[in-house]
Design a protein around this motif. Structure first.
Motif, PDB file in Angstrom:
ATOM      1  N   ARG A   1       4.094  -6.173  -7.484  1.00  0.00           N
ATOM      2  CA  ARG A   1       5.194  -6.707  -6.670  1.00  0.00           C
ATOM      3  C   ARG A   1       4.687  -7.138  -5.296  1.00  0.00           C
ATOM      4  N   ALA A   2       3.857  -6.295  -4.672  1.00  0.00           N
ATOM      5  CA  ALA A   2       3.339  -6.593  -3.327  1.00  0.00           C
ATOM      6  C   ALA A   2       2.440  -7.827  -3.353  1.00  0.00           C
ATOM      7  N   CYS A   3       1.591  -7.913  -4.367  1.00  0.00           N
ATOM      8  CA  CYS A   3       0.698  -9.072  -4.478  1.00  0.00           C
ATOM      9  C   CYS A   3       1.504 -10.359  -4.618  1.00  0.00           C
ATOM     10  N   SER A   4       2.561 -10.299  -5.399  1.00  0.00           N
ATOM     11  CA  SER A   4       3.406 -11.475  -5.601  1.00  0.00           C
ATOM     12  C   SER A   4       4.063 -11.905  -4.297  1.00  0.00           C
TER      13      SER A   4
ATOM     14  N   TYR B   1       4.027  -2.671   0.342  1.00  0.00           N
ATOM     15  CA  TYR B   1       4.427  -1.541  -0.490  1.00  0.00           C
ATOM     16  C   TYR B   1       5.670  -0.900   0.138  1.00  0.00           C
ATOM     17  N   THR B   2       6.499  -0.297  -0.693  1.00  0.00           N
ATOM     18  CA  THR B   2       7.648   0.435  -0.168  1.00  0.00           C
ATOM     19  C   THR B   2       7.440   1.932  -0.401  1.00  0.00           C
ATOM     20  N   LEU B   3       7.884   2.717   0.554  1.00  0.00           N
ATOM     21  CA  LEU B   3       7.765   4.170   0.458  1.00  0.00           C
ATOM     22  C   LEU B   3       8.577   4.682  -0.720  1.00  0.00           C
TER      23      LEU B   3
ATOM     24  N   LYS C   1      12.599  10.429   3.901  1.00  0.00           N
ATOM     25  CA  LYS C   1      13.811   9.898   4.528  1.00  0.00           C
ATOM     26  C   LYS C   1      13.790   8.388   4.711  1.00  0.00           C
ATOM     27  N   TYR C   2      12.611   7.769   4.589  1.00  0.00           N
ATOM     28  CA  TYR C   2      12.520   6.323   4.724  1.00  0.00           C
ATOM     29  C   TYR C   2      12.214   5.657   3.382  1.00  0.00           C
ATOM     30  N   LYS C   3      12.548   6.307   2.302  1.00  0.00           N
ATOM     31  CA  LYS C   3      12.273   5.752   0.985  1.00  0.00           C
ATOM     32  C   LYS C   3      12.903   4.359   0.855  1.00  0.00           C
ATOM     33  N   GLY C   4      12.112   3.433   0.349  1.00  0.00           N
ATOM     34  CA  GLY C   4      12.592   2.067   0.192  1.00  0.00           C
ATOM     35  C   GLY C   4      12.162   1.146   1.315  1.00  0.00           C
ATOM     36  N   LYS C   5      11.656   1.706   2.407  1.00  0.00           N
ATOM     37  CA  LYS C   5      11.191   0.897   3.531  1.00  0.00           C
ATOM     38  C   LYS C   5       9.718   0.536   3.347  1.00  0.00           C
ATOM     39  N   LEU C   6       9.316  -0.625   3.885  1.00  0.00           N
ATOM     40  CA  LEU C   6       7.943  -1.089   3.772  1.00  0.00           C
ATOM     41  C   LEU C   6       6.988  -0.195   4.561  1.00  0.00           C
ATOM     42  N   PHE C   7       5.754  -0.091   4.077  1.00  0.00           N
ATOM     43  CA  PHE C   7       4.725   0.627   4.819  1.00  0.00           C
ATOM     44  C   PHE C   7       4.611   0.047   6.230  1.00  0.00           C
ATOM     45  N   ARG C   8       4.589  -1.287   6.307  1.00  0.00           N
ATOM     46  CA  ARG C   8       4.446  -1.964   7.594  1.00  0.00           C
ATOM     47  C   ARG C   8       5.613  -1.623   8.516  1.00  0.00           C
ATOM     48  N   TRP C   9       6.795  -1.548   7.964  1.00  0.00           N
ATOM     49  CA  TRP C   9       7.984  -1.221   8.752  1.00  0.00           C
ATOM     50  C   TRP C   9       7.871   0.158   9.382  1.00  0.00           C
ATOM     51  N   LEU C  10       7.360   1.122   8.634  1.00  0.00           N
ATOM     52  CA  LEU C  10       7.257   2.475   9.170  1.00  0.00           C
ATOM     53  C   LEU C  10       6.298   2.540  10.348  1.00  0.00           C
TER      54      LEU C  10
ATOM     55  N   SER D   1      -1.384   6.308  -0.823  1.00  0.00           N
ATOM     56  CA  SER D   1      -1.597   4.917  -0.427  1.00  0.00           C
ATOM     57  C   SER D   1      -1.190   4.687   1.023  1.00  0.00           C
ATOM     58  N   PHE D   2      -0.074   5.302   1.429  1.00  0.00           N
ATOM     59  CA  PHE D   2       0.383   5.105   2.809  1.00  0.00           C
ATOM     60  C   PHE D   2      -0.597   5.722   3.799  1.00  0.00           C
ATOM     61  N   VAL D   3      -1.121   6.898   3.483  1.00  0.00           N
ATOM     62  CA  VAL D   3      -2.087   7.540   4.376  1.00  0.00           C
ATOM     63  C   VAL D   3      -3.319   6.652   4.535  1.00  0.00           C
ATOM     64  N   GLY D   4      -3.795   6.073   3.424  1.00  0.00           N
ATOM     65  CA  GLY D   4      -4.929   5.167   3.520  1.00  0.00           C
ATOM     66  C   GLY D   4      -4.608   3.934   4.341  1.00  0.00           C
ATOM     67  N   TYR D   5      -3.418   3.396   4.130  1.00  0.00           N
ATOM     68  CA  TYR D   5      -2.979   2.216   4.876  1.00  0.00           C
ATOM     69  C   TYR D   5      -2.902   2.515   6.374  1.00  0.00           C
ATOM     70  N   ALA D   6      -2.256   3.611   6.734  1.00  0.00           N
ATOM     71  CA  ALA D   6      -2.094   3.960   8.148  1.00  0.00           C
ATOM     72  C   ALA D   6      -3.439   4.209   8.821  1.00  0.00           C
ATOM     73  N   ASN D   7      -4.338   4.885   8.114  1.00  0.00           N
ATOM     74  CA  ASN D   7      -5.641   5.204   8.691  1.00  0.00           C
ATOM     75  C   ASN D   7      -6.553   3.996   8.818  1.00  0.00           C
ATOM     76  N   SER D   8      -6.149   2.859   8.258  1.00  0.00           N
ATOM     77  CA  SER D   8      -6.966   1.656   8.385  1.00  0.00           C
ATOM     78  C   SER D   8      -6.769   0.976   9.737  1.00  0.00           C
TER      79      SER D   8
END
Length: 296
Positions: free
Chosen positions: A58-61, A80-82, A86-95, A130-137
């Motif tokens: 979905r994200a690649c598309s 990606y969405t969480l 409490k933020y389930k459904g929100k984008l990683f970038r949004w958080l 995945s989110f932890v890896g994304y944030a730590n980048s």
């Protein structure tokens, strides 16, 4: 006439962090985030967690459709969405843009769960990993973690009296861990990739220093003596619970006290079964947390 710069990816989206007057990241939640947290349950995403493979497709598309760079892991992960919390459904970038404080909490919580040997399988845990890896980048997130580690990670004048603070023997002191390193626990800690500021990270820094001091005072020590990890059925069973499919039987091997300097792409000497079997070769970066299959 201003010079125009041609972009191969006109649809690239970047994270915009909120910063204070002195350039530091603002960690409090935005008004939008507060409204989301305070909204009624009916307004939140209550659907079943989406599997990693579906999320990636979905994200690649989405990135491809807006003209982004699908070969950029960070950009794709931003879509990606969480799948938890409490933020389930929100984008990683949004958080990252709306609640850095919660982002830091998740990173530290993930480290604690790893240390405690808690199960890390399933869509929700895959999303957290995945989110932890994304944030730590992001260098901005790393800088905050390092700052907090310096501010709160100062140890007492007698480091040996510091308590481990995690695992099955949280009251064990650092000195005991070093002196009793023949049991393999010190080697296990040294082989792990840790998050700055956590209990395991502080212990690892202490053990690294002691290892270096021992090597300097006795040059032949590292090559002439080996630490062999004894059988620990309880710890191994805890690790088996994390990812049974990855655990295979291996014989014990020797791990020198200077194991922390072993090549990255080789399995750590000694019975480095836990770190290597779970996460593959040693990693010095956030990439160990990234999705297992890539690219799009």
């Amino acid at each position: 006439m201003s010079k125009q710069v041609f972009s191969f990816y006109p649809g690239r989206v970047v994270v915009v962090f909120r910063k204070g007057s002195h350039g530091y990241l603002l960690q409090d939640a935005t008004e939008e985030a507060k409204r989301w947290k305070d909204s009624s349950v009916s307004l939140k995403d209550k659907s079943a967690p989406i599997k990693e493979e579906q999320m990636r497709a979905r994200a690649c598309s989405l990135v491809r459709d807006r003209g982004g760079d699908v070969s950029d892991q960070t950009e794709v992960l931003g879509e990606y969405t969480l799948q938890f919390g409490k933020y389930k459904g929100k984008l990683f970038r949004w958080l990252l843009e709306n609640d850095v404080g919660y982002t830091l909490y998740l990173i530290k919580q993930f480290e604690k769960e790893q240390t405690a040997g808690m199960p890390l399988d399933g869509p929700s845990k895959d999303s957290l990993r995945s989110f932890v890896g994304y944030a730590n980048s992001f260098k901005e997130i790393k800088a905050v973690l390092e700052y907090e580690a310096r501010r709160t990670g100062a140890v007492s004048s007698v480091e040996e009296d510091q308590q481990v603070g995690f695992g099955r023997m949280p009251t064990r002191t650092w000195g005991d861990v070093w002196e009793g390193r023949a049991d393999g626990f010190a080697a296990f800690v040294l082989s792990r990739t840790t998050t700055p500021g956590t209990s395991m990270d502080k212990l690892k820094r202490y053990l690294t220093k002691k290892t270096q001091e021992a090597s300097m005072s006795s040059p032949l020590l590292a090559s002439s003596q080996a630490v062999v990890m004894d059988e620990d059925e309880h710890l191994e069973q805890a690790m088996l619970n994390i990812s049974p499919s990855k655990m295979v039987k291996q014989s014990s091997a020797a791990l020198s006290s200077g194991a922390s300097s072993s090549p990255r792409n080789k399995r750590p000497a000694g019975r480095g079964l836990f770190a290597y079997q779970l996460f593959g070769p040693r990693h010095d970066s956030w990439s160990m947390f990234m999705p297992r299959s890539w690219p799009c």
